[in-house]
Each structure stands twice: as structure tokens, then as C-alpha cells.
Design a protein around this motif. Structure first.
Motif, PDB file in Angstrom:
ATOM      1  N   LEU A  43     -85.513  -5.249  70.458  1.00 36.66           N
ATOM      2  CA  LEU A  43     -85.125  -6.606  70.066  1.00 36.66           C
ATOM      3  C   LEU A  43     -85.696  -6.730  68.696  1.00 36.66           C
ATOM      4  N   LEU A  44     -87.121  -6.339  68.547  1.00 37.54           N
ATOM      5  CA  LEU A  44     -87.669  -6.428  67.166  1.00 37.54           C
ATOM      6  C   LEU A  44     -87.228  -5.566  66.232  1.00 37.54           C
ATOM      7  N   VAL A  45     -86.458  -4.469  66.578  1.00 39.57           N
ATOM      8  CA  VAL A  45     -85.680  -3.600  65.697  1.00 39.57           C
ATOM      9  C   VAL A  45     -84.475  -4.471  65.090  1.00 39.57           C
ATOM     10  N   ALA A  46     -83.911  -4.855  65.862  1.00 40.69           N
ATOM     11  CA  ALA A  46     -82.608  -5.697  65.745  1.00 40.69           C
ATOM     12  C   ALA A  46     -82.959  -7.081  64.930  1.00 40.69           C
ATOM     13  N   GLU A  92     -77.993   0.382  72.606  1.00 41.75           N
ATOM     14  CA  GLU A  92     -79.127   1.001  73.045  1.00 41.75           C
ATOM     15  C   GLU A  92     -79.843   0.429  74.138  1.00 41.75           C
ATOM     16  N   GLN A  93     -80.090  -0.861  74.009  1.00 38.31           N
ATOM     17  CA  GLN A  93     -80.902  -1.380  75.285  1.00 38.31           C
ATOM     18  C   GLN A  93     -80.086  -1.101  76.538  1.00 38.31           C
ATOM     19  N   VAL A  94     -78.827  -1.446  76.630  1.00 36.00           N
ATOM     20  CA  VAL A  94     -77.944  -1.149  77.648  1.00 36.00           C
ATOM     21  C   VAL A  94     -78.226   0.395  78.321  1.00 36.00           C
ATOM     22  N   VAL A 126     -70.101  -2.500  65.776  1.00 38.94           N
ATOM     23  CA  VAL A 126     -71.052  -1.236  65.978  1.00 38.94           C
ATOM     24  C   VAL A 126     -72.083  -1.262  65.147  1.00 38.94           C
ATOM     25  N   SER A 127     -72.086  -1.580  64.139  1.00 41.04           N
ATOM     26  CA  SER A 127     -73.557  -1.610  63.023  1.00 41.04           C
ATOM     27  C   SER A 127     -74.358  -2.626  63.564  1.00 41.04           C
ATOM     28  N   VAL A 128     -74.017  -4.011  63.799  1.00 39.32           N
ATOM     29  CA  VAL A 128     -74.837  -5.143  64.086  1.00 39.32           C
ATOM     30  C   VAL A 128     -75.305  -5.134  65.575  1.00 39.32           C
ATOM     31  N   PHE A 129     -74.391  -4.779  66.701  1.00 38.78           N
ATOM     32  CA  PHE A 129     -74.797  -4.686  67.909  1.00 38.78           C
ATOM     33  C   PHE A 129     -75.321  -3.033  68.527  1.00 38.78           C
ATOM     34  N   ALA A 130     -75.419  -2.063  67.650  1.00 37.90           N
ATOM     35  CA  ALA A 130     -75.914  -0.724  68.022  1.00 37.90           C
ATOM     36  C   ALA A 130     -77.269  -0.945  68.849  1.00 37.90           C
ATOM     37  N   ALA A 153     -79.769  -9.898  76.900  1.00 46.15           N
ATOM     38  CA  ALA A 153     -79.224 -10.834  76.721  1.00 46.15           C
ATOM     39  C   ALA A 153     -79.352 -11.796  75.699  1.00 46.15           C
ATOM     40  N   ALA A 154     -80.620 -12.009  75.349  1.00 45.81           N
ATOM     41  CA  ALA A 154     -81.064 -12.899  74.149  1.00 45.81           C
ATOM     42  C   ALA A 154     -80.964 -12.032  72.766  1.00 45.81           C
ATOM     43  N   THR A 155     -80.862 -10.554  72.876  1.00 43.20           N
ATOM     44  CA  THR A 155     -80.634  -9.905  71.825  1.00 43.20           C
ATOM     45  C   THR A 155     -79.045 -10.044  71.546  1.00 43.20           C
ATOM     46  N   ALA A 156     -78.162  -9.900  72.415  1.00 37.77           N
ATOM     47  CA  ALA A 156     -76.825 -10.235  72.266  1.00 37.77           C
ATOM     48  C   ALA A 156     -76.500 -11.594  71.467  1.00 37.77           C
ATOM     49  N   VAL A 157     -77.056 -12.563  72.387  1.00 45.03           N
ATOM     50  CA  VAL A 157     -76.599 -13.786  71.804  1.00 45.03           C
ATOM     51  C   VAL A 157     -77.542 -14.131  70.367  1.00 45.03           C
TER      52      VAL A 157
END
Length: 362
Positions: free
Chosen positions: A245-248, A188-190, A180-184, A146-150
Motif C-alpha cells: 500500500l505504501l508503494v502504491a 500484487e496484493q491479491v 494495469v499501471s495504476v492497480f498493479a 480493499a483500502a488500496t483499491a478504493v
């Protein structure tokens, strides 16, 4: 630093160490996947093979780590470090097979099960009062997702029209900004969390492997091991999501890492694996400390159903998930057709991730 560098500096030595200690954290009565009756636990061949395996496994991890570091410093192709990792796994499996073969040969030659009554013990309380899946231990992984998505949603409007090739996650030339590129990484986490939690839920429904030599203590230890290892798996999932998350954050240009600093991204995942290994080791020590009463009874000598001591195949067994013979974990019964559906789903995981990355780089 490229992902290949992370493989060389982190993954190769980490997996080498874990493979080295794995045979030593199995349940009592199992050595390199071989069933051993209580009266032969102290056989010389068992101690010898554990010692020889450790020496060989240490040599393998040192050689493969050195090879991976050389590949990194020579700026070799990205796939070469993966080949080193594959070679390491194959070499350790070969060492495992040799140890198993030696013990099996002595076991058959000396007739360890001669005069020993073989029995299967069932604990009906696993059906009437099964261990509950620790849902609250799954909450950290969900919170990280959730933190990554927000964070991605907040950062999205300020991102450039084209994202850079941060860590190689978006292809060598980056990718256009898109959902897709931003939330890829979120996808992956899901993937990782859903697949891991699903497999663990199946494992919680697996029957325990109760030792007939001391069924009461064995059942108690099985429950404790399920709780400890199950929680450790969920901690590993949360830490894996933290690494993603660090990758994101790097892809979104919030966290800027370069050179050796990039290896920090693998730290949460490495910590999760070590936490899981520690949970397995503690479970093994607890079970071993309880001892085995013996009394001329032992578990069923079903080594023939375990291919190389690692893969269980029995069409006569209706169970889909059974306790593994190495470490305190679980494995699929490949003699059950439903297990192949799980295998297919697991195979689709990396395929789906590759598709996501390809779409992101379009």
C-alpha cells in the motif's frame, strides 16, 4: 532510493538474522534436520554445532550486509544487491549443511538409535476435530487490499497521463496511466494474499509430527504451535499488503519519500517477519519446556527422506504437506505428485508479477 537500496539496507540484514536463529527454534528431538532420541539431546556435538553455526552465521550476515551497503553507496547495478542476498542464503545453507553433517556422523558412529524403539504416533482427533483455519485473522489483509483499491479508484481521475518511476516499480521511465499501471500493486496484493492463505490452508490439513516420547504433551504443543504460527503468517500477509500500500501511495504521488526515507516502506514487511519468528520461537520454547519422557522410544529415524534436512521426499507417504524440521512450519512432500502442482503455482507467482510490471510499463 531504488528497490536495490531497500534490499541492501533491510532485506540482507533481516534475512541474515532470521537464518541465524532458525535452527534454534525447531521442535524437540530435531537439530539441523537430524532426528535425535531423547537420551542424546544433551550430546556435546549438538551444543558445539549450534554454537559454531551461530558464529558462522553472524559472520555471514555482517559480511553480506557490509557488501550490500557498499553496493548501494557505490550506485552499483540493481541486480548486484540481489546477488549479495543470494550469496548470503547460500552461505548460511552451507553452514547448516556442515552442522548437520557433523551431528549425523557422530549419531551414526555412536549408534544413537541402537536399542531405541522407533514408533509413529497418530492423533485421530486431528481428523475428527481439526484446527480451524483462522478466517478472522485474514480480515486485516483483505481490509488493506480493499483500502488500496478504493484509494486508487479515488485517485485515478487526478493522476497525470504518465506516472513517474516511483521506487522503480513502474520501470525506469515510468508508465502511461492505465488500469494495469495504476492497480498493479493491488493485483500484487491479491497474488500474495491468495497464495499465502492457500498454502496455509493446506498446512492446516497436514498431519502433526507427534513425539512418541511424550505423545500427549507433544500433541497439545502441536495444536498450540499451529494456532500461533498460523495467525502469525496471516499477520505477515497483512503487513506485506501494508508495505505494498505504501508503494502504491508513492506511485500515485500521495506519499512522497526520497533518500533514506524510502526504507520505511520495508518496515511493515520486516515487522511481519519478526512477528512470525517470535511466534516460532515461543512455540519452540513452550515445547522444550515440556521436556521429553524418553522411556526407550523415539520417533522414526527417517533422516534419509530429508534431503539436507530441509526437503522431504517420500513416494510412500501419501501426505502432501508435512511439518518442517527447521522452525515451527510446514513443507511439501516432493514425493507426492500433487505437491508439484503447488510448486508450479508458487513459481508462477513471481512470473505473474513480472508480467504485470511489464504490462504496466508498456
Amino acid at each position: 532510493m531504488r528497490p536495490a537500496d531497500l534490499t541492501g539496507f533491510v532485506t540482507v540484514p533481516l534475512f541474515g538474522v532470521l537464518l541465524c536463529i532458525a535452527p534454534g527454534i525447531s521442535r524437540p528431538g530435531l537439530h539441523f534436520g537430524v532426528r535425535v532420541p531423547a537420551g542424546h539431546e544433551g550430546a556435546a556435538v549438538i551444543a558445539d554445532q549450534h554454537r559454531v553455526f551461530r558464529k558462522r552465521a553472524i559472520a555471514v550476515v555482517l559480511c553480506c550486509t557490509a557488501a550490500a551497503v557498499i553496493v548501494v553507496h557505490s550506485h552499483g547495478p540493481w541486480w548486484l544487491s540481489r546477488i549479495v542476498l543470494l550469496a548470503e542464503v547460500c552461505a548460511d545453507l552451507g553452514c547448516f549443511w556442515l552442522a548437520r553433517k557433523k551431528i549425523t556422523t557422530v549419531k551414526v558412529a555412536e549408534g544413537w538409535f541402537t536399542g531405541v524403539r522407533q514408533a509413529v504416533v497418530a492423533d485421530t482427533s486431528w481428523r475428527t476435530s481439526p484446527e480451524r483455519f483462522p478466517l478472522r485473522w485474514l480480515l486485516p489483509a483483505i481490509a488493506v487490499i480493499a483500502a488500496t483499491a478504493v484509494t486508487g479508484a479515488i485517485r485515478y481521475p487526478d493522476l497525470p497521463a504518465r506516472l513517474g518511476p516511483a521506487l522503480g516499480r513502474l520501470g525506469p521511465h515510468g508508465a502511461p496511466r492505465s488500469l494495469v499501471s495504476v492497480f498493479a500493486v493491488v493485483i500484487e496484493q491479491v497474488y500474495v494474499t491468495g497464495m499465502g492463505a492457500g498454502l496455509l490452508a493446506l498446512a492446516y490439513r497436514a498431519r502433526p509430527d507427534i513425539d512418541p516420547a511424550d505423545p500427549e504433551a507433544s500433541a497439545r504443543h502441536c495444536r498450540a504451535a499451529v494456532r500461533a504460527v498460523g495467525r502469525a503468517v496471516l499477520v505477515l500477509l497483512a503487513l506485506t499488503d501494508a508495505a505494498l500500500l505504501l508503494v502504491a501511495l508513492s506511485n500515485w504521488q500521495i506519499l512522497r519519500l526520497s533518500g533514506p526515507e524510502t526504507a520505511l516502506i520495508a518496515v511493515p514487511f520486516a515487522a511481519g517477519l519478526l512477528f512470525l519468528a517470535d511466534a516460532m520461537a515461543r512455540s519452540a520454547r513452550t515445547a522444550a519446556a515440556g521436556g521429553r519422557r524418553g522411556g526407550g522410544v523415539a520417533g522414526r529415524d527417517d533422516d534419509r527422506l530429508w534431503k539436507a534436512g530441509l526437503i522431504y521426499v517420500s513416494r510412500a507417504d501419501p501426505a502432501m504437506v508435512v511439518p518442517a524440521r527447521v522452525g515451527f512450519g510446514w513443507t511439501l512432500n516432493l514425493g507426492n505428485r500433487l505437491s508439484w502442482l503447488v510448486v508450479a503455482a508458487v513459481v508462477l507467482l513471481p512470473a505473474g508479477l513480472v508480467g504485470i510490471m511489464a504490462a504496466a510499463g508498456g
